[in-house]
Scaffold this motif. Structure first.
Motif, PDB file in Angstrom:
ATOM      1  N   ALA A 133     -29.103  50.492 -48.230  1.00  0.00           N
ATOM      2  CA  ALA A 133     -27.957  50.034 -49.009  1.00  0.00           C
ATOM      3  C   ALA A 133     -28.121  50.330 -50.498  1.00  0.00           C
ATOM      4  N   SER A 134     -29.381  50.434 -50.947  1.00  0.00           N
ATOM      5  CA  SER A 134     -29.623  50.706 -52.365  1.00  0.00           C
ATOM      6  C   SER A 134     -30.353  52.021 -52.595  1.00  0.00           C
ATOM      7  N   GLU A 135     -30.476  52.834 -51.551  1.00  0.00           N
ATOM      8  CA  GLU A 135     -31.177  54.114 -51.670  1.00  0.00           C
ATOM      9  C   GLU A 135     -30.405  55.199 -50.934  1.00  0.00           C
ATOM     10  N   SER A 136     -29.768  56.099 -51.699  1.00  0.00           N
ATOM     11  CA  SER A 136     -28.903  57.116 -51.098  1.00  0.00           C
ATOM     12  C   SER A 136     -29.681  58.167 -50.318  1.00  0.00           C
ATOM     13  N   ARG A 137     -30.987  58.275 -50.535  1.00  0.00           N
ATOM     14  CA  ARG A 137     -31.789  59.270 -49.817  1.00  0.00           C
ATOM     15  C   ARG A 137     -32.386  58.731 -48.521  1.00  0.00           C
ATOM     16  N   LEU A 138     -32.044  57.508 -48.184  1.00  0.00           N
ATOM     17  CA  LEU A 138     -32.490  56.922 -46.918  1.00  0.00           C
ATOM     18  C   LEU A 138     -31.304  56.764 -45.984  1.00  0.00           C
ATOM     19  N   HIS A 139     -31.472  57.216 -44.754  1.00  0.00           N
ATOM     20  CA  HIS A 139     -30.427  57.147 -43.732  1.00  0.00           C
ATOM     21  C   HIS A 139     -31.014  56.455 -42.501  1.00  0.00           C
ATOM     22  N   VAL A 140     -30.157  55.805 -41.734  1.00  0.00           N
ATOM     23  CA  VAL A 140     -30.612  55.071 -40.555  1.00  0.00           C
ATOM     24  C   VAL A 140     -29.746  55.454 -39.362  1.00  0.00           C
ATOM     25  N   LEU A 141     -30.388  55.819 -38.280  1.00  0.00           N
ATOM     26  CA  LEU A 141     -29.703  56.129 -37.025  1.00  0.00           C
ATOM     27  C   LEU A 141     -30.138  55.099 -35.999  1.00  0.00           C
ATOM     28  N   HIS A 142     -29.188  54.309 -35.504  1.00  0.00           N
ATOM     29  CA  HIS A 142     -29.492  53.259 -34.540  1.00  0.00           C
ATOM     30  C   HIS A 142     -29.241  53.767 -33.122  1.00  0.00           C
ATOM     31  N   ARG A 143     -30.243  53.568 -32.259  1.00  0.00           N
ATOM     32  CA  ARG A 143     -30.110  53.873 -30.842  1.00  0.00           C
ATOM     33  C   ARG A 143     -30.224  52.574 -30.070  1.00  0.00           C
ATOM     34  N   THR A 144     -29.637  52.533 -28.899  1.00  0.00           N
ATOM     35  CA  THR A 144     -29.513  51.261 -28.190  1.00  0.00           C
ATOM     36  C   THR A 144     -30.674  50.954 -27.260  1.00  0.00           C
ATOM     37  N   GLU A 145     -31.535  51.943 -26.975  1.00  0.00           N
ATOM     38  CA  GLU A 145     -32.634  51.675 -26.052  1.00  0.00           C
ATOM     39  C   GLU A 145     -33.873  52.465 -26.422  1.00  0.00           C
ATOM     40  N   LYS A 146     -35.009  51.977 -25.979  1.00  0.00           N
ATOM     41  CA  LYS A 146     -36.286  52.640 -26.200  1.00  0.00           C
ATOM     42  C   LYS A 146     -36.575  53.530 -24.997  1.00  0.00           C
ATOM     43  N   ASN A 147     -36.429  54.840 -25.181  1.00  0.00           N
ATOM     44  CA  ASN A 147     -36.680  55.748 -24.056  1.00  0.00           C
ATOM     45  C   ASN A 147     -37.606  56.899 -24.424  1.00  0.00           C
ATOM     46  N   GLY A 148     -38.457  56.660 -25.431  1.00  0.00           N
ATOM     47  CA  GLY A 148     -39.506  57.635 -25.690  1.00  0.00           C
ATOM     48  C   GLY A 148     -39.411  58.330 -27.031  1.00  0.00           C
ATOM     49  N   LEU A 149     -40.564  58.840 -27.455  1.00  0.00           N
ATOM     50  CA  LEU A 149     -40.655  59.534 -28.735  1.00  0.00           C
ATOM     51  C   LEU A 149     -39.803  60.797 -28.760  1.00  0.00           C
ATOM     52  N   GLY A 150     -39.852  61.569 -27.666  1.00  0.00           N
ATOM     53  CA  GLY A 150     -39.113  62.823 -27.627  1.00  0.00           C
ATOM     54  C   GLY A 150     -37.619  62.650 -27.837  1.00  0.00           C
ATOM     55  N   PRO A 151     -36.958  61.791 -27.050  1.00  0.00           N
ATOM     56  CA  PRO A 151     -35.525  61.580 -27.268  1.00  0.00           C
ATOM     57  C   PRO A 151     -35.199  61.070 -28.670  1.00  0.00           C
ATOM     58  N   ALA A 152     -36.062  60.247 -29.248  1.00  0.00           N
ATOM     59  CA  ALA A 152     -35.809  59.766 -30.610  1.00  0.00           C
ATOM     60  C   ALA A 152     -35.846  60.918 -31.605  1.00  0.00           C
ATOM     61  N   TYR A 153     -36.845  61.792 -31.483  1.00  0.00           N
ATOM     62  CA  TYR A 153     -36.907  62.945 -32.378  1.00  0.00           C
ATOM     63  C   TYR A 153     -35.737  63.901 -32.154  1.00  0.00           C
ATOM     64  N   LEU A 154     -35.369  64.121 -30.905  1.00  0.00           N
ATOM     65  CA  LEU A 154     -34.243  65.019 -30.642  1.00  0.00           C
ATOM     66  C   LEU A 154     -32.955  64.472 -31.248  1.00  0.00           C
ATOM     67  N   ALA A 155     -32.776  63.155 -31.202  1.00  0.00           N
ATOM     68  CA  ALA A 155     -31.606  62.554 -31.847  1.00  0.00           C
ATOM     69  C   ALA A 155     -31.658  62.768 -33.346  1.00  0.00           C
ATOM     70  N   GLY A 156     -32.851  62.634 -33.930  1.00  0.00           N
ATOM     71  CA  GLY A 156     -33.001  62.871 -35.359  1.00  0.00           C
ATOM     72  C   GLY A 156     -32.767  64.318 -35.740  1.00  0.00           C
ATOM     73  N   PHE A 157     -33.267  65.244 -34.919  1.00  0.00           N
ATOM     74  CA  PHE A 157     -33.037  66.656 -35.185  1.00  0.00           C
ATOM     75  C   PHE A 157     -31.549  66.988 -35.118  1.00  0.00           C
ATOM     76  N   ALA A 158     -30.870  66.455 -34.104  1.00  0.00           N
ATOM     77  CA  ALA A 158     -29.431  66.708 -33.965  1.00  0.00           C
ATOM     78  C   ALA A 158     -28.680  66.183 -35.188  1.00  0.00           C
ATOM     79  N   TRP A 159     -29.054  64.993 -35.656  1.00  0.00           N
ATOM     80  CA  TRP A 159     -28.443  64.420 -36.859  1.00  0.00           C
ATOM     81  C   TRP A 159     -28.641  65.357 -38.046  1.00  0.00           C
ATOM     82  N   ALA A 160     -29.851  65.850 -38.203  1.00  0.00           N
ATOM     83  CA  ALA A 160     -30.171  66.729 -39.330  1.00  0.00           C
ATOM     84  C   ALA A 160     -29.414  68.045 -39.260  1.00  0.00           C
ATOM     85  N   LEU A 161     -29.420  68.673 -38.092  1.00  0.00           N
ATOM     86  CA  LEU A 161     -28.811  69.994 -37.969  1.00  0.00           C
ATOM     87  C   LEU A 161     -27.293  69.914 -38.004  1.00  0.00           C
TER      88      LEU A 161
END
Length: 272
Positions: free
Chosen positions: A64-92
């Motif tokens: 809320a006070s830092e424009s260079r920080l972004h947050v992506l909320h996911r609804t379930e814990k299903n592993g490191l790989g899917p979390a990174y892939l979601a982050g990569f998709a967000w970035a690209l």
């Protein structure tokens, strides 16, 4: 380094550091602030898998006070790989507008030193992927038991033997990719969930003929919170690496489509 890939010089590349989180309330504020302090060209994306301890809410408050920080909320814990892939998709997906040159991986628990990020970015001048290696001669691990160290070293020996990849630390999670290199891969094919996701990405980059370098890093065992390493994660890694190794041998015997020749890997000296 040989290969068909050309590399444009990178000066203070606009970098997005993807930080997956699950129950990292004790660590997230510290790691975000240290990472953003690297420089104004660095941004952070926290990918939170619905942490019950409030990690996502803490990240939202910081953002809320830092424009260079972004947050992506996911609804379930299903592993490191899917979390990174979601982050990569967000970035690209946002690269056209936000112009990210580099996408990085970093753990949320403080085991990776944000202060060493410039070392990895510098090595991208002649690479598509730079791995932070704990097991190069000048790398270091702090706070691990002998058993944990042998497990990691042994896992990497197994990866090198079965997949024939010249990497000292294919399982490590501190790394930086050129955004264009990630975009050239078919990330939708990746099904790895645990830490073998790191091996999967490294081998795919090599199979694509892209250039990989390793630089030594210092790795520190977490001080707060619980490790996410489980027996299931280790078993998934062993099974998948074994399957990939068998498939590679079948390819080499001409029973399937040949795997492209990998670009060589260069280890860089440690900067003091």
């Amino acid at each position: 380094m040989t290969g068909n890939t050309t590399h444009a010089p990178l000066t203070d590349p606009r970098t997005l550091v993807v930080v997956p989180t699950y129950d990292e309330a004790e660590n997230i504020t510290r790691i975000v602030r240290r990472t953003l302090a690297v420089g104004p060209h660095v941004e952070v994306l926290v990918v939170d898998d619905g942490s019950p301890d409030g990690t996502g809410e803490i990240a939202d408050a910081l953002a809320a006070s830092e424009s260079r920080l972004h947050v992506l909320h996911r609804t379930e814990k299903n592993g490191l790989g899917p979390a990174y892939l979601a982050g990569f998709a967000w970035a690209l997906d946002r690269s056209a507008g936000r112009s990210y040159d580099v996408v990085a991986e970093m753990d949320a628990d403080g085991s990776h030193l944000p202060e060493q990020l410039p070392r990895l970015l510098e090595a991208l001048d002649r690479a598509d992927l730079v791995l932070g290696s704990r097991w190069l001669p000048e790398g270091a691990v702090h706070g691990w038991s002998r058993h944990r160290e042998l497990l990691s070293r042994g896992g990497n020996v197994y990866v090198r033997a079965l997949l024939r990849v010249p990497l000292t630390d294919a399982t490590g999670g501190y790394r930086v990719y050129r955004a264009e290199a990630l975009r050239s891969l078919d990330l939708t094919e990746i099904a790895s969930a645990g830490y073998c996701f790191q091996v999967d990405l490294a081998r795919r980059v090599l199979q694509a003929g892209l250039a990989v370098r390793e630089v030594p890093i210092d790795f520190h065992e977490r001080e707060h919170g619980a490790s996410k390493m489980t027996g299931d994660i280790v078993r998934e890694a062993l099974w998948r690496v074994s399957v990939w190794g068998l498939a590679d041998r079948l390819h080499r015997r001409g029973r399937a489509r040949a795997v492209p020749v990998a670009a060589p890997v260069v280890a860089l000296p440690r900067h003091r």
